[in-house]
Enzyme design. Sequence first.
Site, PDB file in Angstrom:
ATOM      1  N   HIS A  11       1.913   8.556  -1.257  1.00  0.00           N
ATOM      2  CA  HIS A  11       2.733   8.633  -3.040  1.00  0.00           C
ATOM      3  C   HIS A  11       1.315   9.137  -4.224  1.00  0.00           C
ATOM      4  O   HIS A  11       0.016   8.312  -3.282  1.00  0.00           O
ATOM      5  CB  HIS A  11       2.484   7.066  -3.330  1.00  0.00           C
ATOM      6  CG  HIS A  11       3.254   7.260  -4.669  1.00  0.00           C
ATOM      7  ND1 HIS A  11       4.865   6.923  -5.472  1.00  0.00           N
ATOM      8  CD2 HIS A  11       2.235   7.135  -6.437  1.00  0.00           C
ATOM      9  CE1 HIS A  11       4.484   7.010  -6.986  1.00  0.00           C
ATOM     10  NE2 HIS A  11       3.403   7.603  -7.384  1.00  0.00           N
ATOM     11  N   GLY A  47      -6.360  11.219   5.816  1.00  0.00           N
ATOM     12  CA  GLY A  47      -6.848  10.124   5.805  1.00  0.00           C
ATOM     13  C   GLY A  47      -5.587   9.476   5.595  1.00  0.00           C
ATOM     14  O   GLY A  47      -6.471   8.551   4.366  1.00  0.00           O
ATOM     15  N   CYS A  97       8.447   3.170  -1.309  1.00  0.00           N
ATOM     16  CA  CYS A  97       7.650   3.620  -1.418  1.00  0.00           C
ATOM     17  C   CYS A  97       6.834   2.251  -2.375  1.00  0.00           C
ATOM     18  O   CYS A  97       7.190   2.335  -3.337  1.00  0.00           O
ATOM     19  CB  CYS A  97       6.955   4.085  -2.585  1.00  0.00           C
ATOM     20  SG  CYS A  97       6.203   4.659  -3.205  1.00  0.00           S
ATOM     21  N   HIS A 112      -2.628   9.821  -4.643  1.00  0.00           N
ATOM     22  CA  HIS A 112      -3.465   8.458  -5.670  1.00  0.00           C
ATOM     23  C   HIS A 112      -4.549   9.171  -5.615  1.00  0.00           C
ATOM     24  O   HIS A 112      -5.064  10.242  -4.787  1.00  0.00           O
ATOM     25  CB  HIS A 112      -3.351   7.381  -4.856  1.00  0.00           C
ATOM     26  CG  HIS A 112      -3.779   7.532  -3.394  1.00  0.00           C
ATOM     27  ND1 HIS A 112      -2.477   7.906  -2.556  1.00  0.00           N
ATOM     28  CD2 HIS A 112      -3.970   7.126  -2.696  1.00  0.00           C
ATOM     29  CE1 HIS A 112      -2.796   7.438  -1.433  1.00  0.00           C
ATOM     30  NE2 HIS A 112      -4.250   7.258  -1.927  1.00  0.00           N
ATOM     31  N   ASP A 145      -7.768  -1.491  -6.425  1.00  0.00           N
ATOM     32  CA  ASP A 145      -7.599  -1.142  -4.849  1.00  0.00           C
ATOM     33  C   ASP A 145      -7.650  -2.700  -4.177  1.00  0.00           C
ATOM     34  O   ASP A 145      -8.739  -3.576  -4.650  1.00  0.00           O
ATOM     35  CB  ASP A 145      -8.971  -0.195  -3.908  1.00  0.00           C
ATOM     36  CG  ASP A 145      -7.771  -0.404  -2.613  1.00  0.00           C
ATOM     37  OD1 ASP A 145      -7.430   1.234  -2.702  1.00  0.00           O
ATOM     38  OD2 ASP A 145      -7.940  -0.812  -1.928  1.00  0.00           O
ATOM     39  N   HIS A 199      -8.740   7.832  -5.577  1.00  0.00           N
ATOM     40  CA  HIS A 199      -9.354   6.875  -5.572  1.00  0.00           C
ATOM     41  C   HIS A 199     -10.652   6.868  -6.014  1.00  0.00           C
ATOM     42  O   HIS A 199     -11.507   7.906  -6.589  1.00  0.00           O
ATOM     43  CB  HIS A 199     -10.209   6.059  -4.313  1.00  0.00           C
ATOM     44  CG  HIS A 199      -8.878   6.373  -2.983  1.00  0.00           C
ATOM     45  ND1 HIS A 199      -9.234   4.644  -2.417  1.00  0.00           N
ATOM     46  CD2 HIS A 199      -8.375   6.692  -2.887  1.00  0.00           C
ATOM     47  CE1 HIS A 199      -8.150   5.010  -1.170  1.00  0.00           C
ATOM     48  NE2 HIS A 199      -8.052   6.044  -1.583  1.00  0.00           N
TER      49      HIS A 199
HETATM   50  P1  5GP Z   1      -5.449   6.175   1.185  1.00  0.00           P
HETATM   51  O1  5GP Z   1      -5.956   5.397   2.740  1.00  0.00           O
HETATM   52  O2  5GP Z   1      -3.543   6.667   1.500  1.00  0.00           O
HETATM   53  O3  5GP Z   1      -5.869   7.570   0.747  1.00  0.00           O
HETATM   54  O4  5GP Z   1      -5.356   4.832   0.305  1.00  0.00           O
HETATM   55  C1  5GP Z   1      -4.675   4.155   0.450  1.00  0.00           C
HETATM   56  C2  5GP Z   1      -5.185   2.679  -0.592  1.00  0.00           C
HETATM   57  O5  5GP Z   1      -3.747   1.973  -1.032  1.00  0.00           O
HETATM   58  C3  5GP Z   1      -6.289   1.850   0.226  1.00  0.00           C
HETATM   59  O6  5GP Z   1      -7.668   2.228   0.017  1.00  0.00           O
HETATM   60  C4  5GP Z   1      -5.484   0.650   0.499  1.00  0.00           C
HETATM   61  O7  5GP Z   1      -6.316  -0.533   0.462  1.00  0.00           O
HETATM   62  C5  5GP Z   1      -4.835   0.464  -1.034  1.00  0.00           C
HETATM   63  N1  5GP Z   1      -3.853  -0.130  -0.868  1.00  0.00           N
HETATM   64  C6  5GP Z   1      -2.644  -0.468   0.183  1.00  0.00           C
HETATM   65  N2  5GP Z   1      -1.415  -1.216  -0.195  1.00  0.00           N
HETATM   66  C7  5GP Z   1      -1.992  -1.331  -1.294  1.00  0.00           C
HETATM   67  C8  5GP Z   1      -1.508  -2.861  -2.423  1.00  0.00           C
HETATM   68  O8  5GP Z   1      -0.164  -3.410  -2.283  1.00  0.00           O
HETATM   69  N3  5GP Z   1      -1.662  -3.137  -2.969  1.00  0.00           N
HETATM   70  C9  5GP Z   1      -2.918  -2.447  -3.829  1.00  0.00           C
HETATM   71  N4  5GP Z   1      -3.960  -2.625  -5.051  1.00  0.00           N
HETATM   72  N5  5GP Z   1      -3.665  -1.544  -2.970  1.00  0.00           N
HETATM   73  C10 5GP Z   1      -2.802  -1.215  -1.744  1.00  0.00           C
HETATM   74 ZN    ZN Z   2       6.119   6.414  -4.702  1.00  0.00          ZN
END
Ligand code: 5GP
Ligand code: ZN
Length: 114
Positions: free
Chosen positions: A98, A93, A4, A100, A30, A102
């Site tokens: 894991h 989305g 992960c 999180h 991000d 935003h």
């Molecule tokens: P989700 O789409 O799952 O709600 O958000 C995942 C977020 O994680 C996205 O905004 C993406 O830009 C961010 N993200 C994905 N991989 C990485 C990474 O390796 N480092 C950082 N800092 N952000 C990441």
């Molecule tokens: Zn994890």
Amino acid sequence: MSECIFCKIAHGEIPSDIIYEDDKVVAFNDIEPQSPVHFLVIPKEHIPSIKNIDEDNASLIGHITMVINSIAKEKGLDKDGYRIVNNCGEHGGQTVEHLHFHVLGGRYLSWPPG
Ligand code: 5GP
Ligand code: ZN
């Protein structure tokens, strides 16, 4: 070892722009910011999504909210406001499995989402 990506960030196994850390959570910017301020707050423990919050770990959400509010204030977002987003599952989305949150701010954010 966990595959992960957010576990790896939480345990310092891959680099990230960490802005806050304590024994329970990590906050980092991000990698693809959608607003002038866009950071993520994650639990250090691997919890796949908000669906996995139950009586045993619900207090974590209160802690994360307090951490978010404190960082938002530090970044000067408290006057004009900010948005906390949690994406859950495919239709929500969620791309990283894991939990999180935003935190977006620094500009007016339109509503509703697409
Ligand atoms: P989700 O789409 O799952 O709600 O958000 C995942 C977020 O994680 C996205 O905004 C993406 O830009 C961010 N993200 C994905 N991989 C990485 C990474 O390796 N480092 C950082 N800092 N952000 C990441
Ligand atoms: Zn994890």
